[in-house]
Design a protein around this motif. Structure first.
Motif, short mmCIF file in Angstrom:
data_model
loop_
_atom_site.label_atom_id
_atom_site.label_comp_id
_atom_site.label_asym_id
_atom_site.label_seq_id
_atom_site.Cartn_x
_atom_site.Cartn_y
_atom_site.Cartn_z
N PHE A 3 0.81 -1.21 0.00
CA PHE A 3 0.00 0.00 0.00
C PHE A 3 0.85 1.27 0.00
O PHE A 3 0.40 2.32 -0.45
N TYR A 4 2.05 1.19 0.54
CA TYR A 4 2.90 2.39 0.60
C TYR A 4 4.25 2.18 -0.08
O TYR A 4 4.83 3.11 -0.65
N ALA A 5 4.79 0.94 -0.04
CA ALA A 5 6.15 0.70 -0.53
C ALA A 5 6.23 0.63 -2.05
O ALA A 5 7.32 0.79 -2.61
N PHE A 6 5.11 0.39 -2.72
CA PHE A 6 5.15 0.32 -4.18
C PHE A 6 5.71 1.60 -4.78
O PHE A 6 6.59 1.59 -5.63
N ARG A 7 5.20 2.74 -4.30
CA ARG A 7 5.69 4.02 -4.82
C ARG A 7 7.11 4.30 -4.33
O ARG A 7 7.95 4.81 -5.09
N TRP A 8 7.38 3.99 -3.07
CA TRP A 8 8.73 4.23 -2.54
C TRP A 8 9.77 3.55 -3.43
O TRP A 8 10.79 4.15 -3.77
N ILE A 9 9.51 2.31 -3.78
CA ILE A 9 10.50 1.50 -4.49
C ILE A 9 10.57 1.84 -5.97
O ILE A 9 11.66 2.03 -6.53
N THR A 10 9.41 1.93 -6.63
CA THR A 10 9.44 2.15 -8.08
C THR A 10 9.96 3.53 -8.45
O THR A 10 10.58 3.70 -9.51
N LEU A 11 9.72 4.52 -7.59
CA LEU A 11 10.17 5.88 -7.90
C LEU A 11 11.45 6.26 -7.14
O LEU A 11 11.85 7.42 -7.13
N LEU A 12 12.09 5.28 -6.52
CA LEU A 12 13.37 5.50 -5.81
C LEU A 12 13.29 6.66 -4.83
O LEU A 12 14.22 7.47 -4.72
N LEU A 13 12.14 6.76 -4.14
CA LEU A 13 11.92 7.73 -3.07
C LEU A 13 11.86 9.18 -3.55
O LEU A 13 11.90 10.11 -2.73
N THR A 14 11.72 9.39 -4.85
CA THR A 14 11.73 10.77 -5.36
C THR A 14 10.47 11.55 -5.02
O THR A 14 10.45 12.77 -5.18
N GLN A 15 9.41 10.87 -4.57
CA GLN A 15 8.19 11.56 -4.21
C GLN A 15 8.01 11.72 -2.70
O GLN A 15 7.03 12.29 -2.25
N GLU A 16 8.97 11.23 -1.92
CA GLU A 16 8.81 11.24 -0.47
C GLU A 16 9.61 12.35 0.21
O GLU A 16 9.38 12.64 1.38
N PHE A 17 10.56 12.95 -0.50
CA PHE A 17 11.44 13.94 0.10
C PHE A 17 11.60 15.14 -0.84
O PHE A 17 11.29 15.05 -2.03
N ASN A 18 12.10 16.25 -0.29
CA ASN A 18 12.35 17.39 -1.17
C ASN A 18 13.57 17.10 -2.04
O ASN A 18 14.33 16.16 -1.79
N PHE A 19 13.76 17.89 -3.06
CA PHE A 19 14.74 17.58 -4.09
C PHE A 19 16.17 17.54 -3.54
O PHE A 19 16.97 16.68 -3.91
N THR A 20 16.49 18.49 -2.65
CA THR A 20 17.83 18.51 -2.06
C THR A 20 18.11 17.23 -1.28
O THR A 20 19.19 16.64 -1.38
N ASP A 21 17.12 16.78 -0.51
CA ASP A 21 17.29 15.55 0.26
C ASP A 21 17.40 14.33 -0.64
O ASP A 21 18.11 13.37 -0.32
N ILE A 22 16.69 14.34 -1.76
CA ILE A 22 16.77 13.23 -2.72
C ILE A 22 18.21 13.03 -3.18
O ILE A 22 18.70 11.91 -3.26
N LEU A 23 18.89 14.14 -3.46
CA LEU A 23 20.28 14.05 -3.94
C LEU A 23 21.17 13.40 -2.88
O LEU A 23 22.02 12.56 -3.21
N HIS A 24 20.98 13.75 -1.61
CA HIS A 24 21.79 13.17 -0.55
C HIS A 24 21.45 11.70 -0.34
O HIS A 24 22.34 10.87 -0.07
N ILE A 25 20.18 11.36 -0.47
CA ILE A 25 19.78 9.94 -0.36
C ILE A 25 20.41 9.13 -1.50
O ILE A 25 20.90 8.02 -1.30
N TRP A 26 20.40 9.71 -2.68
CA TRP A 26 20.98 9.00 -3.84
C TRP A 26 22.50 8.87 -3.72
O TRP A 26 23.07 7.96 -4.32
N ASP A 27 23.15 9.78 -3.00
CA ASP A 27 24.59 9.61 -2.77
C ASP A 27 24.85 8.25 -2.15
O ASP A 27 25.77 7.52 -2.55
#
Length: 457
Positions: free
Chosen positions: A369-393
């Motif tokens: 119910f919640y992890a489908f989007r987390w996983i398929t979009l690599l968390l890009t919809q759960e955090f702001n853009f700056t944080d996404i970059l640090h997560i992707w590091d």
């Protein structure tokens, strides 16, 4: 009597628990349901590539899949970045001091200055976070994704070759059939000095090959293929225009924003044509955006100018790790999306059985119910853009690979809000996980690293 598995002390730290007071949800609630049933749809390899091209397309195609996922990955309105930069529920200070950032920047620059890059050392440094300066992230990501070789002496020739190949892709795959026909006519027209017979100015029908006629319905017709591709092209165009509408780099009427949108569209269209087993799935634009932004904003002018080509190859490399998530026929296989979500459930049970039991047994919150989007979009919809970059590091640098690292970050996300989840029922928990609260990303990645070390033992 079976002894209850004890939760590690570091998980019980108040740092990871959020207060019981809940924050206000976004103005538009985000719902996520398990993927609906859908019909198979297969694609055929495009015939638009010229036969005399020296480009080896197969090197940049993901492994073929028997079917594709035609439905869209659940999308939501992108939140304003400022709404994600507020105080965290568990903010105990900044994720790293300025001194540490400067020191890490110096270490990364020193490593990148070597003739032969030590990839292991680079991964270790990058996993701690890459400073937003000097184009370090751009070069580091390219190395981590295998786009740049570790031997710096090969960079110039490799980049030149790859960029030339991407230029051929654009010429062959983005060309209108009319332009292709005109190109063929030019190649077969009489050269200067040859005798030209002037008729009545009419083009004989017999001179137009059947497959090149706009009304041809043949499977090999370039026009038939063009019309089939139009639907995907229109979908890509709509999605690209909706990519991060709160960030001027991606959205707006400026020539710069429109040029960036055109680059995103080109990459996605070329990817879809080279990978007919996957084509384009709605949401790929969200995965593409961080890569293109990092490469396009590189202070190195040569890197910035060639960001589109560099991003394409890095996008292919990144998606190769997650391709199976987009293939419907693989959903129930050992590599499909349901298996991946099941792995997340097992990971949570391994590290925090109390939380796992409350979520999946007591409140019956299915992780799909919640992890489908987390996983398929690599968390890009759960955090702001700056944080996404640090997560992707961390996502790109962890030695265990992007897939496993992503699951550990998702597991850490659950642990960070464990107190609220343990106190919540089905409705409250689902709402919380579908609209994840503001988070200190430094703490999140710390927990994910803890899970990494715990799993290794």
């Amino acid at each position: 009597m079976v002894k209850k598995k004890r939760v590690p002390d570091w998980l019980n730290s108040p740092m990871w628990a959020s207060p019981t007071v809940t924050t206000s949800p976004p103005s538009k609630s985000r719902s996520l349901s398990p993927p609906p049933n859908h019909h198979d749809r297969t694609g055929k390899t495009s015939s638009l590539t010229s036969s005399d091209s020296s480009v080896n397309e197969s090197r940049f195609m993901l492994p073929p899949a028997a079917s594709i996922r035609p439905e869209s990955i659940q999308r939501t309105e992108v939140r304003d970045s400022s709404s994600r930069r507020g105080s965290s529920d568990y903010d105990n200070g900044s994720s790293g001091s300025v001194v540490e950032d400067v020191s890490r920047q110096a270490q990364l620059l020193q490593e990148l200055s070597k003739k032969i890059i030590n990839l292991g050392e680079l991964r270790q440094l990058a996993s701690l976070g890459i400073p937003d300066a000097a184009g370090i992230r751009s070069t580091t990501w390219k190395l981590l994704l295998g786009y740049l070789p570790i031997d710096k002496r090969m960079w110039s020739s490799e980049l030149s070759k790859k960029r030339s190949q991407y230029k051929h892709f654009k010429e062959d795959l983005l060309m209108n059939p009319s332009e292709i026909t005109r190109k063929l006519e030019d190649s077969t027209s009489p050269k200067n000095g040859d005798q030209i017979i002037v008729g009545k100015g009419l083009l004989a029908r017999s001179k137009i090959p059947h497959g090149e006629h706009p009304l041809s319905l043949g499977k090999t017709s370039i026009w038939n293929q063009y019309f089939q591709d139009s639907e995907i092209t229109e979908q890509i165009d709509r999605d690209v225009k909706r990519t991060h509408p709160d960030i001027p780099f991606f959205s707006g009427d400026s020539a710069f924003a429109k040029a960036n949108q055109d680059s995103l569209k080109n990459i996605l269209i070329i990817f879809a044509k080279l990978n007919p087993g996957i084509r384009y799935v709605q949401g790929m634009n969200e995965i593409l955006a961080p890569l293109f932004y990092v490469f396009k904003t590189d202070p190195n002018e040569d890197y910035a100018v060639n960001a589109e080509a560099d991003t394409f190859f890095c996008f292919v490399e990144l998606l190769s790790d997650f391709r199976d998530n987009f293939c419907q026929q693989l959903d129930n296989s050992i590599v499909g999306i349901r298996s991946t979500i099941s792995r997340l459930s097992q990971l949570l049970k391994q590290h925090d059985e109390e939380l796992w039991r409350h979520l999946e047994v007591t409140t019956k919150v299915n992780p799909q119910f919640y992890a489908f989007r987390w996983i398929t979009l690599l968390l890009t919809q759960e955090f702001n853009f700056t944080d996404i970059l640090h997560i992707w590091d961390m996502l790109l640098s962890n030695p265990v690979g992007p897939r496993e690292t992503l699951l550990r970050i998702c597991c850490a996300m659950l642990i960070l809000v464990r107190r609220r989840l343990l106190a919540g029922d089905f409705t409250a928990n689902l709402k919380l996980l579908q609209s994840y609260p503001s988070t200190n990303v430094g703490h999140l990645l710390y927990v994910a690293n803890k899970l990494n070390s715990q799993s290794a033992h």
